[in-house]
Design an enzyme around this catalytic site. Structure first.
Site, PDB file in Angstrom:
ATOM      1  N   CYS A 110       3.164 -27.800 -13.755  1.00 37.67           N
ATOM      2  CA  CYS A 110       3.863 -28.652 -14.714  1.00 37.67           C
ATOM      3  C   CYS A 110       5.343 -28.710 -14.367  1.00 37.67           C
ATOM      4  O   CYS A 110       5.960 -27.689 -14.057  1.00 37.67           O
ATOM      5  CB  CYS A 110       3.681 -28.083 -16.125  1.00 37.67           C
ATOM      6  SG  CYS A 110       4.374 -29.125 -17.426  1.00 37.67           S
ATOM      7  N   HIS A 153      -4.096 -33.183 -19.474  1.00 35.94           N
ATOM      8  CA  HIS A 153      -2.831 -32.457 -19.293  1.00 35.94           C
ATOM      9  C   HIS A 153      -1.690 -33.204 -19.995  1.00 35.94           C
ATOM     10  O   HIS A 153      -0.861 -32.592 -20.681  1.00 35.94           O
ATOM     11  CB  HIS A 153      -2.530 -32.296 -17.787  1.00 35.94           C
ATOM     12  CG  HIS A 153      -1.243 -31.584 -17.472  1.00 35.94           C
ATOM     13  ND1 HIS A 153      -1.192 -30.355 -16.868  1.00 35.94           N
ATOM     14  CD2 HIS A 153       0.052 -31.957 -17.658  1.00 35.94           C
ATOM     15  CE1 HIS A 153       0.078 -29.983 -16.710  1.00 35.94           C
ATOM     16  NE2 HIS A 153       0.858 -30.953 -17.178  1.00 35.94           N
ATOM     17  N   GLU A 154      -1.682 -34.528 -19.833  1.00 36.54           N
ATOM     18  CA  GLU A 154      -0.598 -35.329 -20.445  1.00 36.54           C
ATOM     19  C   GLU A 154      -0.747 -35.419 -21.959  1.00 36.54           C
ATOM     20  O   GLU A 154       0.250 -35.277 -22.682  1.00 36.54           O
ATOM     21  CB  GLU A 154      -0.562 -36.736 -19.834  1.00 36.54           C
ATOM     22  CG  GLU A 154      -0.372 -36.783 -18.320  1.00 36.54           C
ATOM     23  CD  GLU A 154       0.714 -35.849 -17.819  1.00 36.54           C
ATOM     24  OE1 GLU A 154       0.566 -35.346 -16.688  1.00 36.54           O
ATOM     25  OE2 GLU A 154       1.690 -35.571 -18.541  1.00 36.54           O
ATOM     26  N   HIS A 157       0.522 -32.489 -23.742  1.00 37.71           N
ATOM     27  CA  HIS A 157       1.982 -32.472 -23.918  1.00 37.71           C
ATOM     28  C   HIS A 157       2.369 -33.166 -25.233  1.00 37.71           C
ATOM     29  O   HIS A 157       3.316 -32.762 -25.899  1.00 37.71           O
ATOM     30  CB  HIS A 157       2.705 -33.169 -22.762  1.00 37.71           C
ATOM     31  CG  HIS A 157       2.962 -32.298 -21.565  1.00 37.71           C
ATOM     32  ND1 HIS A 157       3.599 -31.079 -21.636  1.00 37.71           N
ATOM     33  CD2 HIS A 157       2.673 -32.492 -20.263  1.00 37.71           C
ATOM     34  CE1 HIS A 157       3.687 -30.543 -20.424  1.00 37.71           C
ATOM     35  NE2 HIS A 157       3.128 -31.390 -19.563  1.00 37.71           N
TER      36      HIS A 157
HETATM   37  O1  LIG Z   1       2.752 -33.320 -17.235  1.00 37.06           O
HETATM   38  C1  LIG Z   1       2.889 -33.638 -16.041  1.00 37.06           C
HETATM   39  N1  LIG Z   1       3.519 -32.874 -15.163  1.00 37.06           N
HETATM   40  O2  LIG Z   1       4.018 -31.729 -15.605  1.00 37.06           O
HETATM   41  C2  LIG Z   1       3.696 -33.268 -13.769  1.00 37.06           C
HETATM   42  C3  LIG Z   1       3.443 -32.122 -12.800  1.00 37.06           C
HETATM   43  N2  LIG Z   1       2.081 -31.669 -12.856  1.00 37.06           N
HETATM   44  C4  LIG Z   1       1.110 -32.357 -12.218  1.00 37.06           C
HETATM   45  O3  LIG Z   1       1.325 -33.416 -11.685  1.00 37.06           O
HETATM   46  C5  LIG Z   1      -0.238 -31.734 -12.220  1.00 37.06           C
HETATM   47  C6  LIG Z   1      -0.561 -30.801 -11.250  1.00 37.06           C
HETATM   48  C7  LIG Z   1      -1.827 -30.228 -11.250  1.00 37.06           C
HETATM   49  C8  LIG Z   1      -2.773 -30.566 -12.192  1.00 37.06           C
HETATM   50  C9  LIG Z   1      -2.443 -31.514 -13.145  1.00 37.06           C
HETATM   51 CL1  LIG Z   1      -3.599 -31.952 -14.316  1.00 37.06          CL
HETATM   52  C10 LIG Z   1      -1.176 -32.104 -13.159  1.00 37.06           C
HETATM   53 CL2  LIG Z   1      -0.738 -33.239 -14.375  1.00 37.06          CL
HETATM   54 NI    NI Z   2       3.038 -31.110 -17.427  1.00 35.65          NI
END
Ligand SMILES: O=CN(O)CCNC(=O)c1cccc(Cl)c1Cl
Ligand code: NI
Length: 183
Positions: A110, A153-154, A157
């Site tokens: 993240c 994941h988003e 947040h």
């Molecule tokens: O919230 C977004 N970020 O924090 C951006 C950086 N992380 C990634 O791109 C990322 C990396 C690995 C697994 C997932 Cl699922 C994601 Cl989302």
């Molecule tokens: Ni993130």
């Protein structure tokens, strides 16, 4: 242009609170913000731009990571079946999901977390999402595997949840019963 200095890190309040719905139709400011978020993710994957502006690569970004407690997110990635996703979303909502779970075998990272947090992050294998996209159109997305993981994941947040909140504290590498990796 959004750069790493605009991204808030662990401890910043918007990362652990529930974000507010965006008024529809979106106003000019929200439209500009969401467009800038999508551009940032695209830039973060561009070898020249990311090097020039020292951007950490990402496949998604949520407004709370900019210190904005608004239900807006953007994604830019291609999944392992060659499906590409590149859009911004207002007020995304998971309207259904599978019992079956999946996870990324290498874990998650993240941009708001300046450290490695090793471990399996169990996620729903399939999700159906309703949202308004960057063009203001209502969309319904049926996602599976890697794409489903990124969107979860988003959306986490927007609900003040960090990826590591899902990692088993007693055994970080324990895979949930029946879950298969999506990568
Ligand atoms: O919230 C977004 N970020 O924090 C951006 C950086 N992380 C990634 O791109 C990322 C990396 C690995 C697994 C997932 Cl699922 C994601 Cl989302
Ligand atoms: Ni993130």
């Amino acid at each position: 242009m959004i750069t790493m200095k605009d991204i808030v890190r662990e401890g910043y309040p918007t990362l652990t609170e529930s974000a507010a719905p965006v008024e529809m139709p979106p106003n000019k400011e929200d439209q500009e913000t969401l467009t800038d978020m999508l551009t940032f993710i695209q830039n973060s994957q561009d070898p020249e731009i990311s090097e020039k502006y020292e951007l950490r690569p990402g496949v998604g970004l949520a407004a709370p990571q900019l210190g904005l407690s608004k239900r807006m997110m953007a994604v830019h990635f291609e999944d392992l079946n060659g499906n590409s996703y590149s859009d911004g979303y207002y007020n995304p909502k998971i309207i259904s999901h599978s019992v079956e779970q999946t996870y990324i075998s290498t874990g998650e990272g993240c941009l708001s977390v300046d450290r490695e947090v090793p471990g399996i992050v169990p996620r729903h294998m399939r999700i159906t999402i309703k949202a308004i996209n960057l063009n203001g159109e209502p969309v319904k997305l049926r996602l599976k595997g890697y794409a489903a993981v990124v969107f979860q994941h988003e959306i986490d947040h927007l609900n003040g949840i960090m990826f590591y909140d899902h990692i088993n504290k007693n055994d970080p590498f324990k895979t949930p019963d029946g879950a298969k990796p999506c990568d």
